[in-house]
Design a protein around this motif. Sequence first.
Motif, short mmCIF file in Angstrom:
data_model
loop_
_atom_site.label_atom_id
_atom_site.label_comp_id
_atom_site.label_asym_id
_atom_site.label_seq_id
_atom_site.Cartn_x
_atom_site.Cartn_y
_atom_site.Cartn_z
N VAL A 30 -7.66 8.61 -7.28
CA VAL A 30 -6.32 8.02 -6.27
C VAL A 30 -6.74 7.43 -5.15
N GLY A 36 -1.97 6.95 -0.70
CA GLY A 36 -2.04 5.60 -1.58
C GLY A 36 -2.63 4.41 -1.00
N GLN A 64 -2.38 2.98 -5.88
CA GLN A 64 -1.18 3.06 -6.01
C GLN A 64 -0.38 2.56 -4.85
N ASN A 96 -0.10 0.30 -9.09
CA ASN A 96 -0.70 1.29 -9.84
C ASN A 96 -1.86 0.64 -10.68
#
Length: 135
Positions: A30, A36, A64, A96
């Motif tokens: 991620v 993010g 994200q 995403n």
Amino acid sequence: MSVKMQLSLLMFGTIGSMLLVSVSCKNVYVVGDKLGWNIPSQKGFFDDWAKSKTFAVGDQLLFQYRPGLNTVVMVDKEDYDNCATMRIKRTFIVGNSPVTLEKPGDYYFFSSVGKHCENGLKLHITVTDQPKSSN
């Protein structure tokens, strides 16, 4: 169909897709961890984030972000260095966004929204060949 039901179906579909993708690749990262894909408080945040990781062919980056507030563009080094969009290789806009690292080499990403790139929303990684099996 009610809005609640549509959102539930979307959520389950997204989770299911992520599970299928995670089975077919080695590691899922991620991007930015808890932050993010958002403007960092320090311009070098994403460089620091990437330094502690070793990316290999078959790994996946998961960007994200909220659609409409950010994008992800994959570019060459010159565009990356200049936050320019002259030679975009791929564009992601739906949030995403998974990116599978398909070959070894350098990968360059940034947000093409406003001055996000200039404010540090950019990532450069180097991808290695898949490790050889020990068989």
